[in-house]
Design a protein around this motif. Structure first.
Motif, mmCIF file in Angstrom:
data_model
loop_
_atom_site.group_PDB
_atom_site.id
_atom_site.type_symbol
_atom_site.label_atom_id
_atom_site.label_comp_id
_atom_site.label_asym_id
_atom_site.label_seq_id
_atom_site.Cartn_x
_atom_site.Cartn_y
_atom_site.Cartn_z
ATOM 1 N N UNK A 164 61.450 1.611 51.313
ATOM 2 C CA UNK A 164 61.635 0.743 50.152
ATOM 3 C C UNK A 164 63.103 0.351 50.000
ATOM 4 N N UNK A 165 63.965 1.351 50.162
ATOM 5 C CA UNK A 165 65.395 1.077 50.003
ATOM 6 C C UNK A 165 65.869 0.120 51.097
ATOM 7 N N UNK B 20 64.665 -3.419 50.545
ATOM 8 C CA UNK B 20 65.428 -4.036 49.455
ATOM 9 C C UNK B 20 66.830 -4.422 49.910
ATOM 10 N N UNK B 21 67.381 -3.640 50.839
ATOM 11 C CA UNK B 21 68.736 -3.931 51.321
ATOM 12 C C UNK B 21 68.740 -5.014 52.401
ATOM 13 N N UNK B 22 67.550 -5.488 52.785
ATOM 14 C CA UNK B 22 67.491 -6.594 53.722
ATOM 15 C C UNK B 22 67.029 -6.243 55.121
ATOM 16 N N UNK B 23 66.648 -4.983 55.317
ATOM 17 C CA UNK B 23 66.127 -4.595 56.627
ATOM 18 C C UNK B 23 64.641 -4.944 56.716
ATOM 19 N N UNK C 252 58.689 6.763 55.046
ATOM 20 C CA UNK C 252 58.026 5.458 54.980
ATOM 21 C C UNK C 252 57.730 5.052 53.545
ATOM 22 N N UNK C 253 58.465 5.656 52.613
ATOM 23 C CA UNK C 253 58.356 5.237 51.212
ATOM 24 C C UNK C 253 59.770 5.050 50.666
ATOM 25 N N UNK C 254 60.445 6.146 50.324
ATOM 26 C CA UNK C 254 61.777 6.018 49.736
ATOM 27 C C UNK C 254 62.741 5.298 50.690
ATOM 28 N N UNK D 127 75.150 5.519 58.498
ATOM 29 C CA UNK D 127 75.363 5.989 57.122
ATOM 30 C C UNK D 127 74.475 7.200 56.851
ATOM 31 N N UNK D 128 74.926 8.006 55.904
ATOM 32 C CA UNK D 128 74.095 9.116 55.437
ATOM 33 C C UNK D 128 73.517 8.719 54.085
ATOM 34 N N UNK D 129 72.221 8.829 53.957
ATOM 35 C CA UNK D 129 71.573 8.536 52.676
ATOM 36 C C UNK D 129 71.160 9.844 52.029
ATOM 37 N N UNK D 130 71.521 9.973 50.777
ATOM 38 C CA UNK D 130 71.226 11.189 50.036
ATOM 39 C C UNK D 130 69.842 11.061 49.400
ATOM 40 N N UNK D 131 68.875 11.740 49.975
ATOM 41 C CA UNK D 131 67.527 11.706 49.414
ATOM 42 C C UNK D 131 67.108 13.105 48.988
ATOM 43 N N UNK E 270 52.616 0.306 55.065
ATOM 44 C CA UNK E 270 53.682 1.139 55.634
ATOM 45 C C UNK E 270 53.759 0.943 57.151
#
Lengths: 380, 364
Positions: free
Chosen positions: B106-107, B110-113, B101-103, B63-67, B151
């Motif tokens: 964290x994501x 939260x998504x289960x990784x 190692x932050x955004x 997947x591509x994550x838009x950061x 982290x």
């Protein structure tokens, strides 16, 4: 692809023959193309000569909008206004936008209401004001994201009364809801193979016999001198089978799939009470359900559901693969966050209640998890 | 997965190790065309395609994550603000600290990784210590030393025991098309590599004086003090030669007066470095250790003391070109890879000749 369409394809693909050749093999291919043209025309109530084969929806939309614009402007230099709805597929929106930036067209975008429907009065008003300046009006039959069905007969009638050609992108509609080209009053209509069980890469523009249209592609002029390129005999044969079958089974299909879809909608609302239902209630494609899940990002929902074996869609992604907020939802009045929190669930011929169960089993945990996953947006 | 060879092999190794791996490519440019184009880097359509193809070959979802917004705020804007304040930032370090190692972490959590795997060249063993890679030339522990314990506990670096050459050979064996893709060296958000031009576009030009540290004389002008880095020699464009005919270096940058002060190489030497924003992994101080004062810079023996949020390093031999804004990273020598004791952001360096009161490096 439907098994029958695939059979038609493989049977035809074994035979050599360019339908434009004059020898026996060529005539044989030609016969298959013409029979296919007749079958498609009959299924959609058009004349065979009105069926112009193309490479699919994008080409048909480009041919209709640009080709009719060019022809109208050639006939009358004043006709430079192009009207399209705000929720069109990019194949129409970007073509129209191109006419604005490269051909001096005035692009006039019709707004939609909160369900995604065009207001016929808004079109009537423009037709009144700009009657002699309008080259073409293009409004989709049904929306590809939220499934809203447009009042196409009324829009086409108003446009025809003003003496302006009306194009409709019916890619989403054929096989899903009743589509009758002659009765619709449209001058041109787009359809494509892969949305109705046919192959990718073949489609058609139904183009009224009296509608002038300047070609996009120049060459052999195979299709009424409006479209050039060697015809894909096998693809066309399979396309015709798919059109015929999907139109024939449309009623049964719609009844079965809309019941499944309504069940899905009821249950999504039960398990995620704050889910926002997008689009129309009644005038809607049978297989389409669309929700915004407040506090979630669509791409996070997609990732989690994908891992649970459920394929759904967030709308469109740019060429790099980044999910974009849907222009359809924005046009319906959604803000960026709501647009980004949306998912489309599409049901089709092969969908089953078990698959709906599988989605509903995964959804509550998915939504909860996706909500937690938005904290990263706050810098720390 | 940047689309480069390192992250592709790291993903493949994590997958081989039996983890449930998902490939993520970060879209960091608001408009992909505005960042670097071509084969190198982390922000182009081609890179996203290369990353996707690597994920296909490995057999993992992608997947591509838009950061882009977060990257712009936390890395690009910070980069500009740091230069405007007369400091010299390290955007790769900042990206690790605030994005990867932050955004992203964290994501992902939260998504289960459970962890973020990257293709950084560094070791993170069972003892939890961050160590240099076996490949000295490619070691990236300096730009990872900013990571906190929390982290690091969620980080996996599968490449630390391999040299870059081994990574490339393995990529080729695995059928990864990026095996011979060139390394990226430049700052990914400065498309043409022209940092000064980039800063001028963002900050505008601000003509000011270049002053000789010995005489106090104005010996040149510049278009913005922010374009200069302590220790810089090239690009000063001085028309007045030094009395001794020897080259001059940037000694300090004073944003308040928009002044760049230059002087002889000796004047660059500092033997005490102070730093803030300390990450320290618990070793009691003062401690004798090695310190590294810039990316790929040499290491110097020092006695490091941590008091509150201040780190002070007394260097046993002088260092040159110590710029505020860069990281100081403390290492304990170890045959199994020098281990990171901690890191901090340099605020000042004290010149060898002067007393402790007069910092050679501007700080704001």
């Amino acid at each position: 692809m439907l098994a029958e369409a695939l059979d038609a394809y493989t049977t035809a693909a074994r035979d050599v023959g360019n339908p434009s050749s004059l020898h026996a093999a060529g005539r044989c291919a030609r016969r298959l193309v013409e029979e296919s043209r007749e079958r498609i025309a009959a299924a959609l109530n058009a004349r065979p000569s009105e069926v112009v084969f193309t490479s699919g929806g994008t080409e048909s939309d480009n041919l209709a909008t640009k080709g009719i614009f060019w022809a109208q402007r050639s006939a009358s230099l004043n006709r430079t206004r192009v009207i399209a709805s705000a929720v069109e597929h990019h194949a129409v929106l970007d073509a129209v936008d191109w006419l604005g930036t490269h051909e001096g067209a005035t692009v006039d975008i019709l707004p939609v209401d909160e369900t995604g429907a065009v207001d016929p009065d808004a079109l009537a008003d423009r037709l009144d004001r700009y009657r002699d300046e309008i080259a073409v009006v293009s409004v989709q039959w049904a929306n590809n994201e939220v499934g809203t069905i447009q009042p196409i007969h009324e829009l086409a009638r108003l446009t025809a009364e003003a003496g302006v050609p009306f194009h409709t992108d019916a890619v989403q509609a054929v096989g899903q809801i009743p589509v009758d080209f002659a009765a619709s009053g449209a001058a041109a209509m787009t359809l494509t193979g892969h949305k109705l069980g046919g192959p990718v890469g073949v489609g058609a523009l139904l183009l009224g016999r009296d509608v002038p249209c300047t070609p996009l592609l120049h060459g052999g002029g195979q299709e009424r001198d409006v479209r050039s390129g060697t015809l894909d005999t096998a693809g066309i044969a399979a396309f015709a089978v798919a059109v015929e079958m999907s139109v024939k089974s449309q009623q049964d299909y719609a009844a079965r799939v809309s019941a499944l879809r309504d069940d899905l909608i009821t249950r999504v609302r039960q398990v995620v009470p704050d889910a926002v239902y997008n689009g129309a209630t009644a005038d809607r494609l049978p297989g389409n359900a669309h929700f915004s899940f407040p506090g979630c990002e669509g791409d996070a929902l997609l990732l989690l559901l994908d891992a649970a074996g459920v394929a759904c869609s967030t709308g469109s992604a740019c060429s790099a693969g980044v999910a974009q907020p849907s222009h359809v939802l924005i046009a319906m009045g959604a803000d960026d966050d709501r647009a980004r929190s949306s998912l489309r669930f599409t049901l089709g011929h092969t969908s089953t209640i078990e698959e709906v169960d599988q989605l509903l089993a995964a959804l509550p945990g998915t939504v909860e998890r996706a909500r937690r996953a938005t904290a990263w947006k706050t810098p720390r | 997965m940047s689309g480069g060879v390192d992250s592709a092999v790291a993903a493949a190794r994590a997958h081989d190790a039996g983890h449930d791996v998902t490939g993520v490519h970060l879209a960091l440019a608001r408009n992909p065309q505005t960042y670097r184009t071509g084969a190198r880097g982390c922000c182009t359509l081609e890179d996203s395609r290369d990353a996707r193809r690597a994920a296909d070959v490995i057999g993992i979802p992608f997947y591509v994550w838009d950061m882009a917004d977060q990257f712009h705020e936390s890395v690009v804007d910070n980069f500009v603000a740091e230069y405007a304040a007369g400091r010299t930032p390290n955007p790769c370090l900042r990206c690790n600290e605030k994005i990867k190692f932050a955004a992203v972490l964290d994501r992902a959590v939260a998504l289960g990784f459970d962890a973020v795997v990257t293709g950084h060249h560094a070791r993170l063993g069972a003892d939890g210590l961050l160590r240099r890679s076996v490949d000295d030339g490619k070691d990236q522990s300096y730009v990872l030393a900013v990571l906190t314990r929390a982290q690091l506990d969620r980080a996996v670096f599968p490449l630390g025991d391999s040299t870059k050459a081994q990574v490339r050979a393995e990529a080729a064996e695995r059928g990864l098309a990026v095996a011979d893709k060139p390394d990226s060296h430049d700052i990914c958000f400065i498309a043409d590599g022209d940092t000064r031009g980039f800063l001028e576009r963002r900050l505008g030009t601000a003509p000011g004086d270049i002053v000789d540290s010995r005489t106090g004389e104005t010996i040149g002008t510049h278009n913005g003090a922010f374009s200069y880095t302590v220790g810089q020699r090239k690009g000063l464009d001085l028309r007045v030669p030094a009395a001794d005919g020897r080259p001059r270096y940037v000694l300090s940058i004073t944003p308040k007066t928009n002044t760049v002060t230059v002087g002889p190489r000796e004047a660059l030497a500092v033997d005490v470095v102070t730093a803030t924003r300390v990450i320290w992994h618990g070793e009691p101080t003062p401690v004798e250790c090695d310190v590294q004062l810039r990316a790929h810079g040499e290491v110097v023996r020092a006695e490091v003391t941590v008091e509150g949020d201040t780190l002070t390093a007394r260097l046993h031999e002088p260092a040159r070109g110590v710029a505020a804004g860069q990281a100081i990273v403390a290492y304990r020598r170890d045959p199994g890879g020098d281990a990171v004791l901690g890191s901090a952001t340099i605020t000042a360096g004290v010149p060898v000749s002067s007393g402790p009161a007069e910092p050679a490096v501007a700080h704001a």
